[in-house]
Motif scaffolding. Structure first.
Motif, short mmCIF file in Angstrom:
data_model
loop_
_atom_site.label_atom_id
_atom_site.label_comp_id
_atom_site.label_asym_id
_atom_site.label_seq_id
_atom_site.Cartn_x
_atom_site.Cartn_y
_atom_site.Cartn_z
N THR A 15 0.81 -1.21 0.00
CA THR A 15 0.00 0.00 0.00
C THR A 15 0.85 1.26 0.00
O THR A 15 0.58 2.21 -0.74
CB THR A 15 -0.93 0.00 1.24
N LYS A 16 1.88 1.29 0.85
CA LYS A 16 2.72 2.48 0.96
C LYS A 16 4.13 2.05 1.35
O LYS A 16 4.31 1.09 2.09
CB LYS A 16 2.15 3.42 2.03
N ILE A 17 5.12 2.77 0.82
CA ILE A 17 6.51 2.47 1.16
C ILE A 17 7.22 3.77 1.55
O ILE A 17 7.01 4.81 0.92
CB ILE A 17 7.26 1.77 -0.01
N TYR A 18 7.99 3.69 2.61
CA TYR A 18 8.88 4.78 3.00
C TYR A 18 10.30 4.29 2.76
O TYR A 18 10.66 3.19 3.19
CB TYR A 18 8.73 5.12 4.49
N LYS A 19 11.10 5.11 2.10
CA LYS A 19 12.51 4.79 1.91
C LYS A 19 13.32 5.77 2.74
O LYS A 19 13.08 6.98 2.69
CB LYS A 19 12.88 4.87 0.43
N VAL A 20 14.24 5.21 3.51
CA VAL A 20 15.05 6.01 4.44
C VAL A 20 16.52 5.68 4.23
O VAL A 20 16.86 4.70 3.56
CB VAL A 20 14.63 5.75 5.90
N ASP A 21 17.38 6.50 4.81
CA ASP A 21 18.81 6.34 4.60
C ASP A 21 19.46 5.27 5.47
O ASP A 21 20.35 4.56 5.03
CB ASP A 21 19.53 7.68 4.83
N THR A 22 19.04 5.16 6.73
CA THR A 22 19.74 4.28 7.67
C THR A 22 18.80 3.31 8.36
O THR A 22 17.58 3.53 8.41
CB THR A 22 20.47 5.10 8.75
N MET A 23 19.39 2.29 8.97
CA MET A 23 18.61 1.32 9.75
C MET A 23 17.99 2.01 10.97
O MET A 23 16.87 1.68 11.37
CB MET A 23 19.47 0.14 10.18
N ASN A 24 18.70 2.96 11.57
CA ASN A 24 18.13 3.68 12.71
C ASN A 24 16.91 4.49 12.29
O ASN A 24 15.92 4.55 13.02
CB ASN A 24 19.19 4.58 13.36
N GLU A 25 16.96 5.09 11.11
CA GLU A 25 15.78 5.81 10.60
C GLU A 25 14.63 4.84 10.32
O GLU A 25 13.47 5.16 10.56
CB GLU A 25 16.13 6.58 9.33
N ARG A 26 14.96 3.66 9.82
CA ARG A 26 13.95 2.64 9.56
C ARG A 26 13.24 2.25 10.86
O ARG A 26 12.02 2.20 10.93
CB ARG A 26 14.61 1.42 8.92
N LYS A 27 14.03 1.97 11.88
CA LYS A 27 13.44 1.60 13.17
C LYS A 27 12.58 2.72 13.73
O LYS A 27 11.47 2.48 14.22
CB LYS A 27 14.54 1.24 14.19
N ALA A 28 13.07 3.94 13.67
CA ALA A 28 12.33 5.08 14.21
C ALA A 28 11.01 5.29 13.46
O ALA A 28 9.98 5.55 14.07
CB ALA A 28 13.18 6.35 14.14
N LYS A 29 11.04 5.15 12.15
CA LYS A 29 9.83 5.34 11.35
C LYS A 29 8.80 4.25 11.65
O LYS A 29 7.61 4.53 11.80
CB LYS A 29 10.16 5.39 9.85
N MET A 30 9.27 3.02 11.76
CA MET A 30 8.35 1.93 12.07
C MET A 30 7.73 2.13 13.45
O MET A 30 6.53 1.93 13.64
CB MET A 30 9.06 0.58 11.98
N GLU A 31 8.55 2.54 14.42
CA GLU A 31 8.04 2.79 15.77
C GLU A 31 7.01 3.92 15.76
O GLU A 31 5.97 3.84 16.42
CB GLU A 31 9.18 3.12 16.72
N GLU A 32 7.29 4.96 14.99
CA GLU A 32 6.37 6.10 14.88
C GLU A 32 5.03 5.68 14.27
O GLU A 32 3.97 6.08 14.74
CB GLU A 32 7.02 7.18 14.00
N LEU A 33 5.08 4.85 13.24
CA LEU A 33 3.86 4.46 12.52
C LEU A 33 3.02 3.43 13.27
O LEU A 33 1.82 3.31 13.02
CB LEU A 33 4.23 3.90 11.14
N ALA A 34 3.64 2.68 14.17
CA ALA A 34 2.96 1.55 14.82
C ALA A 34 2.27 1.94 16.12
O ALA A 34 2.75 2.78 16.87
CB ALA A 34 3.97 0.44 15.09
N ASP A 35 1.16 1.26 16.37
CA ASP A 35 0.44 1.36 17.63
C ASP A 35 0.72 0.16 18.53
O ASP A 35 0.37 0.16 19.71
CB ASP A 35 -1.07 1.45 17.37
N ALA A 36 1.30 -0.88 17.94
CA ALA A 36 1.65 -2.11 18.66
C ALA A 36 2.71 -2.82 17.84
O ALA A 36 2.91 -2.50 16.65
CB ALA A 36 0.42 -3.00 18.83
N PHE A 37 3.38 -3.80 18.47
CA PHE A 37 4.48 -4.50 17.84
C PHE A 37 4.36 -6.00 18.08
O PHE A 37 4.02 -6.42 19.18
CB PHE A 37 5.82 -4.03 18.41
N ILE A 38 4.67 -6.77 17.04
CA ILE A 38 4.73 -8.23 17.18
C ILE A 38 6.04 -8.69 16.55
O ILE A 38 6.31 -8.40 15.38
CB ILE A 38 3.55 -8.94 16.48
#
Length: 187
Positions: A78-101
């Motif tokens: 549905t949607k893709i975010y492209k980021v520069d670093t793994m730390n940015e990837r983790k931060a973006k996923m954490e920001e977008l999520a309401d829960a984690f599995i």
């Protein structure tokens, strides 16, 4: 509600990991719980994203530019975010999520897991975290965390806050009714 799925870009050595990931995708879609994941077409990441799409669930990926070709970006989501670093990837996923599995995976999955758990412990968020303990995959990790409590390095409430099950219905129910513990610095 968006649920971040942390999982491997490999399939593992037992078909149960693929089968359980397919069940997870279906059950989350039935509850209208959207997927946030690492954006790859490889391994369990490909299974969770493509199965979710089969059930018309929204799937958001977050991938680094250098992994687009290595992990092979899933261009159908549905949607893709492209980021520069793994730390940015983790931060973006954490920001977008309401829960984690977390489902089975390797270093990347564990890195994402501990990043989110550390943030919960120090009060940066109050979002639920679950280990989908397929085939007892996380048993030894949970034993280790309980030893950390015994040795005085992790507070008991921060292991007790974890949702740990091989039953996805139980995980979803506990995510939806989750109450966060007080963070480490609140007395």
């Amino acid at each position: 509600m968006n649920v971040a799925i942390y999982c491997g870009s490999s399939f593992g050595n037992d078909i149960i990991y693929e089968e359980s990931t397919r069940i997870l995708a279906k059950k989350l879609a039935l509850k209208k719980l959207n997927i946030v994941y690492g954006g790859s077409l490889q391994g369990l990441m490909g299974i969770i994203s493509n199965e979710s799409l089969k059930y018309n669930n929204m799937v958001t990926g977050v991938i680094t530019y250098d992994l687009v070709t290595k992990e092979i970006e899933n261009k159908n989501i549905t949607k893709i975010y492209k980021v520069d670093t793994m730390n940015e990837r983790k931060a973006k996923m954490e920001e977008l999520a309401d829960a984690f599995i977390a489902i089975p995976g390797g270093y990347g999955t564990l890195d994402e897991t501990f990043s989110v758990l550390t943030a919960a412990q120090i009060g940066h968020h109050e979002k639920p975290f679950a280990f989908y303990n397929i085939n007892g995959y996380y048993n030894k990790l949970i034993d280790f965390l309980e030893n950390c409590v015994k040795e005085g390095f992790i507070g008991k409430s921060f292991v007790d806050m974890l949702i740990i099950s091989d039953d996805i219905d139980e995980i979803i129910s506990k995510i939806l009714s989750y109450k966060a513990p007080k963070n480490k610095w609140v007395k």
